[in-house]
Scaffold this motif. Structure first.
Motif, PDB file in Angstrom:
ATOM      1  N   PRO A   1       0.764  -1.442   0.012  1.00 12.61           N
ATOM      2  CA  PRO A   1      -0.017  -0.032   0.125  1.00 12.61           C
ATOM      3  C   PRO A   1       0.777   1.278  -0.115  1.00 12.61           C
ATOM      4  N   PRO A   2       0.228   2.138  -0.705  1.00  9.30           N
ATOM      5  CA  PRO A   2       0.988   3.655  -0.769  1.00  9.30           C
ATOM      6  C   PRO A   2       1.069   3.995   0.862  1.00  9.30           C
ATOM      7  N   ALA A   3       1.676   4.896   1.081  1.00 12.12           N
ATOM      8  CA  ALA A   3       2.007   5.438   2.472  1.00 12.12           C
ATOM      9  C   ALA A   3       0.658   6.221   3.060  1.00 12.12           C
ATOM     10  N   TRP A   4       0.009   6.895   1.869  1.00 11.03           N
ATOM     11  CA  TRP A   4      -1.374   7.647   2.481  1.00 11.03           C
ATOM     12  C   TRP A   4      -2.409   6.847   2.751  1.00 11.03           C
ATOM     13  N   THR A   5      -2.125   5.647   2.245  1.00 13.17           N
ATOM     14  CA  THR A   5      -3.563   4.863   2.508  1.00 13.17           C
ATOM     15  C   THR A   5      -3.461   4.277   4.022  1.00 13.17           C
ATOM     16  N   ARG A   6      -2.466   4.347   5.023  1.00 14.85           N
ATOM     17  CA  ARG A   6      -2.566   4.171   6.404  1.00 14.85           C
ATOM     18  C   ARG A   6      -3.397   5.162   7.052  1.00 14.85           C
ATOM     19  N   ASN A   7      -3.828   6.427   6.561  1.00 14.78           N
ATOM     20  CA  ASN A   7      -4.323   7.464   7.023  1.00 14.78           C
ATOM     21  C   ASN A   7      -5.956   7.535   6.646  1.00 14.78           C
ATOM     22  N   VAL A   8      -6.124   6.618   5.582  1.00 17.96           N
ATOM     23  CA  VAL A   8      -7.493   6.606   5.248  1.00 17.96           C
ATOM     24  C   VAL A   8      -8.112   5.517   5.670  1.00 17.96           C
ATOM     25  N   THR A   9      -9.464   5.778   6.335  1.00 18.23           N
ATOM     26  CA  THR A   9     -10.222   4.508   6.953  1.00 18.23           C
ATOM     27  C   THR A   9     -11.341   4.051   5.974  1.00 18.23           C
ATOM     28  N   LEU A  10     -11.765   3.110   6.306  1.00 20.74           N
ATOM     29  CA  LEU A  10     -13.027   2.583   5.411  1.00 20.74           C
ATOM     30  C   LEU A  10     -14.309   3.512   5.873  1.00 20.74           C
TER      31      LEU A  10
ATOM     32  N   GLN B   1      -9.493  -3.101 -12.319  1.00 20.71           N
ATOM     33  CA  GLN B   1      -7.977  -2.953 -11.731  1.00 20.71           C
ATOM     34  C   GLN B   1      -7.464  -1.716 -12.611  1.00 20.71           C
ATOM     35  N   ASP B   2      -7.751  -1.420 -13.533  1.00 20.91           N
ATOM     36  CA  ASP B   2      -7.156   0.223 -14.182  1.00 20.91           C
ATOM     37  C   ASP B   2      -7.501   1.341 -13.242  1.00 20.91           C
ATOM     38  N   SER B   3      -9.069   1.339 -12.787  1.00 23.66           N
ATOM     39  CA  SER B   3      -9.222   2.426 -11.819  1.00 23.66           C
ATOM     40  C   SER B   3      -8.586   2.481 -10.486  1.00 23.66           C
ATOM     41  N   ILE B   4      -8.291   0.844  -9.860  1.00 20.11           N
ATOM     42  CA  ILE B   4      -7.694   0.867  -8.659  1.00 20.11           C
ATOM     43  C   ILE B   4      -6.345   1.381  -8.745  1.00 20.11           C
ATOM     44  N   ALA B   5      -5.357   1.080 -10.093  1.00 22.07           N
ATOM     45  CA  ALA B   5      -4.157   1.275 -10.087  1.00 22.07           C
ATOM     46  C   ALA B   5      -3.958   2.842 -10.128  1.00 22.07           C
ATOM     47  N   ALA B   6      -4.689   3.339 -11.086  1.00 20.93           N
ATOM     48  CA  ALA B   6      -4.764   4.977 -11.050  1.00 20.93           C
ATOM     49  C   ALA B   6      -5.079   5.608  -9.806  1.00 20.93           C
ATOM     50  N   ILE B   7      -5.893   5.015  -8.916  1.00 19.85           N
ATOM     51  CA  ILE B   7      -6.380   5.634  -7.649  1.00 19.85           C
ATOM     52  C   ILE B   7      -5.027   5.812  -6.736  1.00 19.85           C
ATOM     53  N   LEU B   8      -4.360   4.287  -6.580  1.00 25.81           N
ATOM     54  CA  LEU B   8      -3.426   4.137  -5.935  1.00 25.81           C
ATOM     55  C   LEU B   8      -2.008   4.891  -6.222  1.00 25.81           C
ATOM     56  N   ALA B   9      -2.138   5.319  -7.187  1.00 27.85           N
ATOM     57  CA  ALA B   9      -0.817   6.057  -7.757  1.00 27.85           C
ATOM     58  C   ALA B   9      -0.994   7.562  -7.775  1.00 27.85           C
ATOM     59  N   SER B  10      -2.116   7.943  -7.099  1.00 28.41           N
ATOM     60  CA  SER B  10      -2.630   9.366  -7.178  1.00 28.41           C
ATOM     61  C   SER B  10      -2.220   9.876  -5.702  1.00 28.41           C
ATOM     62  N   GLN B  11      -2.559  10.741  -5.093  1.00 28.04           N
ATOM     63  CA  GLN B  11      -2.586  11.413  -3.664  1.00 28.04           C
ATOM     64  C   GLN B  11      -4.032  12.008  -3.410  1.00 28.04           C
ATOM     65  N   PRO B  12      -4.351  11.755  -1.972  1.00 27.74           N
ATOM     66  CA  PRO B  12      -5.518  12.741  -1.674  1.00 27.74           C
ATOM     67  C   PRO B  12      -5.251  13.983  -1.997  1.00 27.74           C
ATOM     68  N   GLU B  13      -6.335  14.778  -2.192  1.00 25.42           N
ATOM     69  CA  GLU B  13      -6.514  16.234  -2.488  1.00 25.42           C
ATOM     70  C   GLU B  13      -6.458  16.943  -1.032  1.00 25.42           C
ATOM     71  N   ASP B  14      -7.182  16.280  -0.087  1.00 19.91           N
ATOM     72  CA  ASP B  14      -7.497  16.851   1.197  1.00 19.91           C
ATOM     73  C   ASP B  14      -6.875  15.695   2.129  1.00 19.91           C
ATOM     74  N   PRO B  15      -6.558  16.448   3.468  1.00 17.12           N
ATOM     75  CA  PRO B  15      -6.387  15.492   4.551  1.00 17.12           C
ATOM     76  C   PRO B  15      -7.569  14.631   4.770  1.00 17.12           C
ATOM     77  N   PRO B  16      -7.383  13.243   4.804  1.00 17.45           N
ATOM     78  CA  PRO B  16      -8.594  12.385   5.247  1.00 17.45           C
ATOM     79  C   PRO B  16      -9.499  12.885   6.613  1.00 17.45           C
ATOM     80  N   GLY B  17     -10.644  12.803   6.343  1.00 17.00           N
ATOM     81  CA  GLY B  17     -11.619  13.314   7.458  1.00 17.00           C
ATOM     82  C   GLY B  17     -11.634  14.764   7.252  1.00 17.00           C
ATOM     83  N   LYS B  18     -11.324  15.505   6.557  1.00 14.32           N
ATOM     84  CA  LYS B  18     -11.492  17.061   6.857  1.00 14.32           C
ATOM     85  C   LYS B  18     -12.725  17.498   6.049  1.00 14.32           C
TER      86      LYS B  18
END
Length: 362
Positions: free
Chosen positions: A120-129, A160-177
């Protein structure tokens, strides 16, 4: 898909003000006539694409009708049996699947996304379900990400194309904001369900929701389901078929009729699937959407588990994909539900749903 090929059962036909295939189960009042008028105002001409609508009370369809053409090439009419892509109204099943698994202690809403990914990309550790479910992850929409890569809606693209594109991106806002609606959230939730259960997501929905509730529904992206309407672009009074080969799921792609959708709505009253824990989870922790949905006719509300909770305690969601446009609404007491869905852009389908709900609850 097979469930949609079975006989839909004999229905009692009632002629209503020129509305095709209107079916009513109540008598002795003018609600059927008034409902037919709402549909006729929404679809003035029966010669072009149109809409279908249904009203349900406590799990029973009390009125349903269609007006317009499901297929302009063949002249096939929209009826109560016509199947539509319910688009983002499918999200509630994805959210409820997560709530169902949470109730079985197979996951928790505060689990980080990273727990369900390989490398997992590092940012996914800060995003909850929970962030994903309530659209507070800050993750950009995969549709924008794919189009930025040069993949058009007319090009093939899958899950899988979509998941790959998502995981290669970065959140635009801090999670939960803040609330920021993104289809990516529900693509990822479908992946989580598959990872936890070991089952394809469409199979899980079929086994856990559609079959137990005897719903004629299927999750089938980019598939020409039997009886399905075609969607159309409109320009200067001319109509052109509109379709996409994209095959994502979790964010959409449930195929069914408005009547089946209002039958499903009764689970918000009974909790037959998921019990009180699921019903509580639908609105618990719901977050304010601010004014971002105002252009869609929603002044304020709080987004929970794939549904928007309005100030009067009613539940509502809209769906838009290709040129399928739908509104689904459940009354505050959860006794009455309405679905309106069209196969061409119909700006007033949200208003029509509100009118129908008023007719059948007042």
């Amino acid at each position: 898909m097979a469930s949609l090929c079975t006989a839909w059962g004999a229905m009692f036909l009632v002629a209503l003000s020129g509305v095709m295939d209107a079916q009513a189960y109540a008598a002795g009042d003018d609600r059927e006539k008034r409902s037919a008028q709402v549909l006729q105002e929404l679809v003035p001409s029966a010669d072009g694409p149109g809409c279908a609508a249904a009203v349900g009370k406590r799990g029973e369809v009390v009125w349903e009708a269609g007006r317009g053409k499901a297929d302009l090439a063949t002249g096939r009419a929209i009826t109560s049996k016509t199947v539509f892509d319910m688009a983002s109204n499918s999200k509630q099943f994805t959210a409820d699947a997560i709530l169902l698994l949470a109730g079985r202690h197979q996951l928790a809403l505060n689990d980080p996304l990273s727990d369900f990914l390989d490398n997992p990309p590092a940012w996914t550790r800060n995003v909850t379900l929970g962030d994903l479910m309530r659209h507070t992850s800050g993750i950009p929409d995969y549709q924008d990400l794919l189009e930025a890569k040069g993949i058009k809606l007319t090009d093939p693209a899958g899950q899988q194309d979509s998941i790959a594109a998502i995981l290669a991106s970065q959140p635009e806002d801090p999670p939960g904001k803040r609330f920021s609606y993104s289809n990516s959230n529900y693509i990822l939730l479908a992946h989580v369900v598959e990872r936890v259960t070991g089952k394809p997501f469409p199979t899980f929905l079929q086994q856990e929701f559609f079959t137990p509730l005897h719903l004629r529904m299927t999750l089938s992206p980019a598939v020409d389901v039997p009886g399905k309407a075609k969607s159309y672009d409109e320009k200067d009074g001319s109509f052109t078929p509109h379709s996409s080969p994209w095959k994502q799921y979790g964010d959409g792609s449930v195929q069914t009729t408005p009547g089946e959708f209002v039958r499903w709505a009764d689970n918000y009253r009974t909790g037959r699937i998921g019990g009180t824990q699921l019903l509580t989870g639908v609105t618990e922790g719901a977050v304010s959407v601010g004014d971002v949905l105002r252009r869609r006719g929603i002044e304020e509300g709080r987004y929970g588990a794939g549904m928007l909770l309005l100030p009067d305690k009613s539940l509502v969601h809209r769906g838009d994909w290709e040129q399928f446009h739908s509104t689904f609404k459940v009354s505050p007491d959860r006794n009455t539900a309405v679905t309106v869905v069209c196969n061409v852009d119909a700006p007033d389908h949200f208003r029509a749903a509100n009118q129908l709900l008023d007719i059948w609850t007042k």
